[in-house]
Design an enzyme around this catalytic site. Structure first.
Site, PDB file in Angstrom:
ATOM      1  N   PHE A  22       0.836  -1.201   0.000  1.00 17.48           N
ATOM      2  CA  PHE A  22       0.000   0.000   0.000  1.00 17.48           C
ATOM      3  C   PHE A  22       0.869   1.248   0.000  1.00 17.48           C
ATOM      4  O   PHE A  22       1.870   1.317   0.724  1.00 17.48           O
ATOM      5  CB  PHE A  22      -0.876   0.063   1.259  1.00 17.48           C
ATOM      6  CG  PHE A  22      -1.864  -1.047   1.431  1.00 17.48           C
ATOM      7  CD1 PHE A  22      -3.134  -0.966   0.879  1.00 17.48           C
ATOM      8  CD2 PHE A  22      -1.530  -2.167   2.179  1.00 17.48           C
ATOM      9  CE1 PHE A  22      -4.059  -1.979   1.068  1.00 17.48           C
ATOM     10  CE2 PHE A  22      -2.439  -3.192   2.376  1.00 17.48           C
ATOM     11  CZ  PHE A  22      -3.711  -3.108   1.814  1.00 17.48           C
ATOM     12  N   ASP A  23       0.450   2.244  -0.770  1.00 19.59           N
ATOM     13  CA  ASP A  23       0.954   3.600  -0.586  1.00 19.59           C
ATOM     14  C   ASP A  23       0.306   4.151   0.683  1.00 19.59           C
ATOM     15  O   ASP A  23      -0.673   3.586   1.195  1.00 19.59           O
ATOM     16  CB  ASP A  23       0.596   4.442  -1.811  1.00 19.59           C
ATOM     17  CG  ASP A  23       1.030   5.890  -1.692  1.00 19.59           C
ATOM     18  OD1 ASP A  23       2.030   6.166  -0.999  1.00 19.59           O
ATOM     19  OD2 ASP A  23       0.363   6.761  -2.287  1.00 19.59           O
ATOM     20  N   GLY A  24       0.821   5.254   1.184  1.00 20.57           N
ATOM     21  CA  GLY A  24       0.267   5.840   2.398  1.00 20.57           C
ATOM     22  C   GLY A  24      -0.788   6.889   2.126  1.00 20.57           C
ATOM     23  O   GLY A  24      -1.987   6.618   2.146  1.00 20.57           O
ATOM     24  N   PHE A  42      -1.090  -0.860  -4.412  1.00 24.83           N
ATOM     25  CA  PHE A  42      -2.073   0.212  -4.512  1.00 24.83           C
ATOM     26  C   PHE A  42      -1.389   1.562  -4.341  1.00 24.83           C
ATOM     27  O   PHE A  42      -0.670   1.782  -3.364  1.00 24.83           O
ATOM     28  CB  PHE A  42      -3.148   0.059  -3.433  1.00 24.83           C
ATOM     29  CG  PHE A  42      -3.975  -1.191  -3.535  1.00 24.83           C
ATOM     30  CD1 PHE A  42      -5.034  -1.274  -4.434  1.00 24.83           C
ATOM     31  CD2 PHE A  42      -3.709  -2.283  -2.725  1.00 24.83           C
ATOM     32  CE1 PHE A  42      -5.805  -2.423  -4.524  1.00 24.83           C
ATOM     33  CE2 PHE A  42      -4.471  -3.440  -2.797  1.00 24.83           C
ATOM     34  CZ  PHE A  42      -5.525  -3.508  -3.711  1.00 24.83           C
ATOM     35  N   ASP A  94      -1.934   6.086  -5.418  1.00 17.93           N
ATOM     36  CA  ASP A  94      -2.759   7.117  -6.050  1.00 17.93           C
ATOM     37  C   ASP A  94      -1.992   7.897  -7.108  1.00 17.93           C
ATOM     38  O   ASP A  94      -2.579   8.737  -7.798  1.00 17.93           O
ATOM     39  CB  ASP A  94      -3.307   8.088  -4.993  1.00 17.93           C
ATOM     40  CG  ASP A  94      -2.213   8.973  -4.417  1.00 17.93           C
ATOM     41  OD1 ASP A  94      -2.381  10.203  -4.399  1.00 17.93           O
ATOM     42  OD2 ASP A  94      -1.169   8.438  -3.994  1.00 17.93           O
TER      43      ASP A  94
END
Length: 315
Positions: free
Chosen positions: A178-180, A291, A293
């Site tokens: 995961f991105d943060g 994942f 954004d």
């Protein structure tokens, strides 16, 4: 009024309780490579597409970007049931498709060919198929259509856009990265960065260090994943999770770690990249899905053969 959704129950797969299971919905173009068929649909229309699918119903579709992720999820279910045959906290996979049941036979046959434990195939004629996600208890939605993903996010369902790509098929255990900011966490710090620059963002993080970061669009899914992760000891878990963030560990990492601790969300490894490219570290991790954004980060991961899913913040 015509029935807008037709659900085919896979009787070869034990059905899970959606109130306890971690339900993942994938579209056909996310789990299988349907690029040629989709092009046919766009160029020659639905009838020609349906004829093609019916004529090729016994020809398995090639795997798509989310295929290895679904296989790894099945592996987790296997390990959970080996530990406790009565366990109800399992992954439950359903396929959401805009095909008719007639043209969807190829989808069902392809899943059977690969041994995919898809519990339900939902064939939806409505333009906005995401309206059915909550009724099925979906916790994560993966689609190759941006409108679908945005609709799902607006409905409060964790969702991400999958691009068709060549994938290095990683081995088990299930690895999710995961991105943060704007993925696990809210985009509050990103907004400060855009308005006040890096120094302003650092000052904001220091001032807010004791306050947990707001929830991001994939927090709910990550929490369910973490709950399953906790069923196993550190060395025996079939699930590994990673945080790969552009944040600096020195200046902006403390609040992120404190937030994860406050949430009770276990993360196996955290990488604070300080703006460096994420691709090389992702190539080492070899996640089944990543994942983020940022489209530049998605592209960097794809260049390394890492299955990637974009969480759009501009729906």
């Amino acid at each position: 009024m015509a029935e807008l959704e037709s659900t085919v129950i896979n009787t070869n797969v034990k059905q899970k309780d959606p109130s306890t299971a971690l339900v993942i919905a994938v579209t056909t173009r996310a789990i299988f490579n349907l690029e040629e068929e989709h092009k046919l649909y766009l160029e020659k229309g639905k009838e020609e597409y349906t004829r093609h699918q019916q004529a090729n119903q016994d020809k398995p579709l090639p795997p798509g970007t989310a295929f290895a992720f679904i296989q790894a999820v099945q592996y987790v279910n296997k390990k959970i049931l080996e530990s406790n045959p009565a366990e109800r906290d399992l992954f439950d996979i359903l396929v959401l498709s805009n095909n008719s049941p007639e043209s969807g036979v190829r989808i069902i046959n392809s899943a059977e060919h690969y041994g995919l434990e898809i519990s339900k195939f939902c064939f939806v004629s409505d333009e906005d198929s995401t309206q059915y996600l909550k009724s099925h208890g979906v916790k994560l939605f993966l689609s190759a259509d941006r409108t679908d993903v945005c609709n799902a996010l607006q409905r409060g369902v964790s969702a991400a856009l999958v691009f068709q790509q060549e994938v290095q098929a990683p081995s088990t255990p299930l690895r999710v990265a995961f991105d943060g900011d704007a993925v696990l966490f809210s985009d509050e710090t990103d907004q400060i960065f855009q308005e006040q620059g890096l120094e302003g963002a650092v000052q904001y993080e220091r001032a807010m260090e004791a306050v947990p970061i707001g929830e991001g669009p994939l927090k709910a899914f990550a929490m369910h994943l973490g709950k399953m992760r906790k069923k196993f000891g550190q060395g025996e878990s079939p699930i590994r999770t990673y945080l790969v963030t552009a944040r600096s560990g020195r200046d902006m990492g403390v609040r992120a770690i404190k937030t994860l601790r406050e949430w009770g969300l276990p993360i196996d490894e955290a990488f604070f990249m300080d703006g460096a490219p994420k691709g090389p570290i992702l190539a080492q991790i070899q996640p089944h899905i990543f994942f983020d954004d940022g489209l530049h980060n998605i592209q960097g991961a794809q260049n390394m053969g890492v299955p990637s899913a974009w969480v759009p913040s501009c729906c």
